[in-house]
Design a protein around this motif. Structure first.
Motif, PDB file in Angstrom:
ATOM      1  N   VAL A 115      -7.144  -3.974   0.802  1.00  0.00           N
ATOM      2  CA  VAL A 115      -5.476  -4.635   0.025  1.00  0.00           C
ATOM      3  C   VAL A 115      -4.138  -5.663   0.598  1.00  0.00           C
ATOM      4  O   VAL A 115      -4.260  -6.008  -0.774  1.00  0.00           O
ATOM      5  N   ASN A 116      -5.135  -5.980   1.676  1.00  0.00           N
ATOM      6  CA  ASN A 116      -3.961  -7.133   2.258  1.00  0.00           C
ATOM      7  C   ASN A 116      -4.285  -8.649   0.991  1.00  0.00           C
ATOM      8  O   ASN A 116      -3.988  -9.030   1.131  1.00  0.00           O
ATOM      9  N   TRP A 132     -10.640   2.804   2.500  1.00  0.00           N
ATOM     10  CA  TRP A 132     -10.587   2.148   1.577  1.00  0.00           C
ATOM     11  C   TRP A 132     -11.757   0.813   0.853  1.00  0.00           C
ATOM     12  O   TRP A 132     -11.442   0.358   1.914  1.00  0.00           O
ATOM     13  N   PHE A 162       0.013   1.149  -4.291  1.00  0.00           N
ATOM     14  CA  PHE A 162      -1.190   1.180  -4.128  1.00  0.00           C
ATOM     15  C   PHE A 162      -1.798   2.318  -3.009  1.00  0.00           C
ATOM     16  O   PHE A 162      -1.809   2.197  -2.388  1.00  0.00           O
ATOM     17  N   CYS A 218      -4.040  -0.820   7.521  1.00  0.00           N
ATOM     18  CA  CYS A 218      -4.381  -1.950   6.233  1.00  0.00           C
ATOM     19  C   CYS A 218      -5.895  -1.382   6.096  1.00  0.00           C
ATOM     20  O   CYS A 218      -6.563  -2.770   6.440  1.00  0.00           O
ATOM     21  N   ALA A 245       1.061  -0.975  -0.255  1.00  0.00           N
ATOM     22  CA  ALA A 245      -0.180  -0.164   0.089  1.00  0.00           C
ATOM     23  C   ALA A 245       1.237   1.940   0.013  1.00  0.00           C
ATOM     24  O   ALA A 245       2.144   1.441   0.515  1.00  0.00           O
ATOM     25  N   SER A 258      -9.342  -1.262   4.674  1.00  0.00           N
ATOM     26  CA  SER A 258     -10.629  -2.097   4.009  1.00  0.00           C
ATOM     27  C   SER A 258     -11.611  -1.930   4.881  1.00  0.00           C
ATOM     28  O   SER A 258     -11.607  -1.840   5.938  1.00  0.00           O
ATOM     29  N   SER A 306      -5.559   3.528  -2.438  1.00  0.00           N
ATOM     30  CA  SER A 306      -7.180   4.352  -2.778  1.00  0.00           C
ATOM     31  C   SER A 306      -7.827   5.284  -2.417  1.00  0.00           C
ATOM     32  O   SER A 306      -7.549   6.088  -1.921  1.00  0.00           O
TER      33      SER A 306
END
Length: 387
Positions: free
Chosen positions: A319-320, A315, A380, A269, A151, A271, A382
């Motif tokens: 991502v993970n 986000w 990455f 992280c 990320a 999500s 977002s």
């Protein structure tokens, strides 16, 4: 986001209650038959943390095992990985000892990953190594692994504060500990967070929390967060945004921030499934699996019950989990000859975009402190969804 990734995430959440889980569940026998073609002649190894250190990537690895059957070999690294790096190395080597293993994916690529890759390279040089969320010096891991996913920690140094500012933050508390601050990217991001706060007139608070790999373990670190957030809000006020660099701290952080009426721009992280369901006690019924609108509504409703609307965000892409699933699909494409080079940015963007259900553009990492640019180290970033 397409049903595919949402269904993956929700299936994992249904597999185990997220609250208070500190030991990994046994991996069940795969429900699906492996692919019935020539592809079954090779295997892909995946190593993740346990559910106490990395719920999402652990469940994503299980889902890949369920999807591809015996083509996937699973391993975990120990919770106390800083003191047990030999175990991490041994677990990677054990996967590589199978001559059918042609790729190994490590998410998160904790300290010891580079040494493990070196050990395997002594045995054989035909394995594709993919490292996600590296916890080692970026120059080192980029020189060892074939492909690295991360990320955009440096981009977050700006985006997190911009999001906090939109929520009305006057203060920003950054929880971490010396081990994480020894990670170059995390330390650079911390400095960028501070600089962005200063530029926007936001008070930056650098707070030290217990290391979950220390003597008090994960429970001790979580208890500290539950007790310290009220202290910080009492001292600074409810217009304070909170952030922690550690996965196991996210659930207690969400709980306590919500109770105190403070702000929470994103997890370490980011999500929708990282920390939120466990912290808010959300259970997903079978008939709502894959229904992203329902999940967002449930999170929003739980937050609204305590007056937190507009104060929590994340986000839209887990991502993970994206790194685990995307790593497997990229490895398959390489092994099966769909791509001929170990590093193919266009193919990687294609795979990630298909999984996420929206276009994804990756940037390559340049280490400003060393001047080194890596075409195999992909970042990455977002946009946000706010509950």
């Amino acid at each position: 986001m397409k049903k595919r990734l949402i269904g993956l995430a929700l299936a994992m959440l249904m597999a185990i209650p997220m609250a208070g889980c500190n030991t990994p569940a046994a991996t069940e026998e795969p429900a699906a038959e492996p692919a019935a073609d020539a592809a079954a002649s090779y295997k892909i190894g995946i190593m993740t943390g346990t559910v106490s250190q990395g719920e999402e990537e652990y469940r994503a690895a299980e889902q890949m095992k369920e999807k591809y059957g015996d083509q996937i070999i699973l391993q975990t690294y120990p919770d106390n990985f800083m003191k047990e790096q030999e175990t991490t190395i041994s677990n990677v080597v054990s996967m590589a000892s199978d001559p059918d293993v042609k790729a190994i994916i490590v998410v998160q690529a904790i300290p010891g990953t580079s040494a493990a890759i070196d050990k395997v390279r002594e045995m054989r040089d035909d394995i594709l190594f993919i490292a996600g969320v590296p916890g080692e010096d970026p120059d080192m891991i980029a020189s060892k692994a074939d492909v690295v996913f991360q990320a955009d920690e440096l981009g977050m140094g700006t985006s997190i504060i911009e999001q906090a500012e939109k929520m009305g933050a006057k203060n920003f508390v950054h929880y971490s500990f010396p081990r994480h601050m020894s990670y170059q990217l995390l330390a650079m991001r911390r400095d960028l967070l501070r600089e962005t706060c200063e530029a926007k007139g936001i008070n930056f608070v650098d707070a030290t929390a217990p290391d979950p790999t220390g003597d008090a373990g994960v429970p001790g670190a979580q208890q500290f967060i539950l007790e310290d957030v009220p202290r910080k809000v009492k001292e600074l006020g409810a217009d304070t945004a909170f952030f922690s660099t550690n996965c196991s701290m996210q659930e207690p952080l969400i709980k306590s921030v919500l109770e105190q009426g403070a702000l929470y721009p994103q997890q370490c992280c980011p999500s929708p499934y990282h920390g939120y369901p466990g912290a808010l006690g959300i259970e997903i019924p079978d008939d709502k699996k894959g229904d992203v609108d329902y999940v967002v509504e449930q999170i929003s409703a739980k937050i609204a019950e305590k007056g937190g609307t507009g104060k929590f965000s994340t986000w839209p892409v887990p991502v993970n989990m994206l790194f685990v699933e995307g790593g497997v699909e990229y490895a398959k494409a390489y092994i099966e000859g769909d791509i001929t080079e170990k590093v193919d940015k266009a193919k990687l963007e294609e795979i990630f975009s298909e999984i996420a259900g929206s276009p994804i553009t990756l940037s390559t990492f340049t280490n400003e402190s060393t001047g080194n640019e890596f075409n195999n180290f992909f970042m990455f970033l977002s946009e946000y969804i706010t509950f």
